[in-house]
Structures are given as C-alpha cells and as structure tokens.
Design a protein around this motif. Structure first.
Motif: not given
Length: 393
Positions: A295-312
């Motif tokens: 159904x197009x949904x993942x197993x986790x919560x919503x994302x923080x934003x539409x386009x990822x930046x970087x991770x720390x």
C-alpha cells in the motif's frame, strides 16, 4: 559515505575548549566583538553580525545572494559555515562570527580534522566541476589538490591531517598523505554508495537491476564482500550510506517527481548483522519508496522532510537526519537514540528547502538552512527539540 560525528580528537579533549577558541582566533584573525555601524541588531547570536555587506564584496560572492551550503563543528563552541564564495567561523558558540574567506571557491562540503588543516569540495563560477581543495591556515587560503585518474568526489571524510576517504558516485578511495595521492578500494559491481569505518571494515549499497538494492559488508579492505540486507524496489536512483562505530545507516532513493522524492531509511546498530526499516516515504508524485509495503507505506513513522540532507552519527546509538521540503518551504530533523529502534521527527521553525547538520556532541548540534528568504545557522543543545538562530542573512 562515512560521516564523522565527533571530530574533536584526544589531543583537543585534553587541551580543552579554551585552546580551541584561541587557536581559531589565531588562525583566522580577531573576532568581531562589536556590532558594525548600522548593524544594531547584531547582538550575540542575532542578525547577520555585520557580515552580509562584508561578504558581498568578495570576488566569489558579487552578484550572488548569500546562501549556506555546509557546516562543520569541531567542538560545541568552534566551527565553520560555508557557502557559495565564502566561509565564516565562530569560536564562542555562535555569539559572534567573522569572515574567514571570500573568493572563487563555491564550497559544497567541508571536512576539518582539526582547527588549522581542512579539506573541502568546491566548484568555481561558470563550471559544473568539483575540486578537492585544502587549507593549512584555518580556511583563509586554499590550494587545489590534483587527483589524476580519480573521478569527482561527491563526499570526503578526513579523520586527521593525513588519513581520509573520498567517495565517488560508484566507488571509494583512501589517502594516507593528506590527499596528495589516492588508492582505489575495491567495491562490488554496481555500487552506488560506500562507507569505510576503518581500513578493513566497510559497507556498500549495490543496485541489482530488476530487483532493488543490496547492502554489503567487507572485513578485509574490500577484497571480499558479504550481503547483509536486501531491499526490493522497482526503481533505484542512488543511495547515501553512513557508518560510525557499530552504526550503519542507508538512505535508499526511489523515483522523484512533482517536487517530491521517495526514499527509505534503514539502520543497523550491530555493524550490519541486523537491520530495521526506520521509515519509507512513498508519495503520489514520486511513487513507492524502496522496501515499502504494497500500500506504499513503510513500517516506521513519518519522515522528517521530503528531501534528505545529511546524517550525523554519534557513538553507537545516536543518529540525526536533516531534511527539507521545497514545496512546503519547511525544515525537519529526525533523530534516534537507540540506533533506529525508535525514531522522532521534529519540525524546525525555519523557512527553507534544504539543510545540513553537524553534531560535535550527543545533544549539541548545528544546522545550516538553505532558503530563498532567510538563509541561517541554528544551534540546538537539547538534541534538536529546539533550535536557536545564531546568524541569518
């Protein structure tokens, strides 16, 4: 792509924050401690600190709106923020800032292993090519490092002045002499991202046509690789990979369309032995995310934003992801304190369509926001729950 999360080495820890501040002041000149004329709003951590007019006089900034592109902090007080044609710095946690550099270099990414020697990826006006450049005076002057036979790097990561990694679109390289020469590391065919934690331990995201993505791991400098995760996907548009200590995180991209990007975030807290899908962002304009359910949904919560930046990544448990939404003109931050078992999203009260972060400590971090109206640098001391503006243009 290996992301350093705590760049203050043992020497700096012994010397302490005061030595860091003194070194910055020595290497890039005296700090602005008083507001410039006509800049009454330039109180501690407010406004543009009188720098907007100064930076706009630089040869690489003239005729261009000031815009931040990356941020890199060595400690909770000392760091730099870069943009197209300029570099600024602070040694007192953003209370005051000063111009370090203006010129031809259009900075894209910074990697400072200490407060004097630094590396960057940067372009020049009128060209799409990216160069590897290096400084020995804190960022005031830069020289280009030629890399014959090496494709353009999309990310660099230096652990000290001599040792570093450079990652291209489909490969990984290592230097042991400060970027003068590079050795290619063997990665699997169809690699789309790589990250090495040590000379022997590394990871790679591999595209499998008509199937999806594979995450692979090496324990012998890339001589042999073992598959540790498979993700089904009808599309495969690249990936970002982050590793530090026991943590490994993979951002897997699906299609993009209508200013939307589908992507999934996967995490491991035990060097790739066990994995979990943290979330999957499927959209009407971009389609299903890699690994999403029917159904197009993942197993986790919503994302923080539409386009990822970087991770720390900090230690073996803590991770942050920056993101932005061009359509909503809104910045978001996602975080986990347990290697992805739980995930929390935070909306940053700042206009912008993209962002990048640097976390020198577990809950103290810095954020640069790319915005048409209010490009700015923000600080958090509570793990991203609240953010305070420190300089804005």
């Amino acid at each position: 792509m290996t992301r350093k999360t705590t760049k203050m080495n043992n020497t700096w820890k012994r010397i302490g924050v005061m030595a860091l501040s003194l070194t910055l002041a020595w290497s890039i000149g005296p700090m602005h401690t008083l507001p410039h004329a006509g800049a009454a709003s330039s109180a501690c951590g407010k406004g543009d600190h009188g720098l907007a007019s100064e930076l706009n006089k630089g040869s690489g900034v003239e005729g261009r709106k000031l815009q931040f592109t990356d941020i890199d902090f060595l400690s909770q007080t000392t760091g730099r923020a870069a943009g197209k044609g300029f570099l600024i710095g602070t040694s007192n946690a953003g209370c005051t800032w000063q111009s370090i550099y203006t010129g031809q270099w259009q900075f894209e990414q910074l990697s400072f292993p200490n407060n004097v020697t630094g590396y960057a990826l940067a372009g020049v006006k009128g060209s799409s090519k990216t160069y590897l450049i290096q400084t020995d005076d804190g960022g005031s002057h830069w020289k280009r490092l030629d890399t014959p036979g090496v494709p353009t790097f999309k990310y660099i990561d230096f652990s000290d002045t001599n040792n570093g990694y450079g990652y291209t679109y489909n490969g990984a390289y290592r230097t042991t002499n400060g970027g003068m020469t590079w050795t290619q590391l063997h990665t699997p065919a169809n690699t789309r991202a790589a990250a090495f934690v040590t000379a022997k331990l590394g990871y790679a995201v591999v595209v499998v046509p008509e199937v999806g993505y594979k995450l692979e791991k090496t324990l012998d400098e890339g001589k042999t690789w073992t598959t540790v995760l498979r993700v089904k996907s009808d599309t495969w548009n690249g990936a970002d990979l982050y590793a530090h200590g026991q943590q490994v995180w993979a951002v897997l991209y699906g299609d993009a369309g209508m200013s939307q990007q589908s992507y999934s975030l996967y995490a491991s807290g035990d060097q790739g032995k066990r994995w979990r899908q943290v979330f999957a962002q499927s959209t009407a304009g971009a389609g299903p995310a890699p690994g999403a359910t029917m159904d197009g949904k993942g197993t986790g919560p919503a994302n923080p934003g539409g386009h990822p930046g970087n991770m720390a990544l900090i230690g073996n448990q803590t991770a942050y992801l920056s993101a932005g939404s061009p359509a909503a003109d809104q910045i978001g931050i996602g975080r986990s304190y347990d290697a992805g078992s739980t995930w929390n999203n935070i909306v940053v009260k700042a206009e912008g369509y993209s962002s990048r972060i640097s976390f020198p400590a577990g809950k103290t971090g810095w954020l640069v926001v790319t915005s048409d109206n209010a490009p700015a640098v923000y600080e958090t001391t509570d793990g991203g729950t609240t953010w305070s503006p420190k300089i804005s243009f």
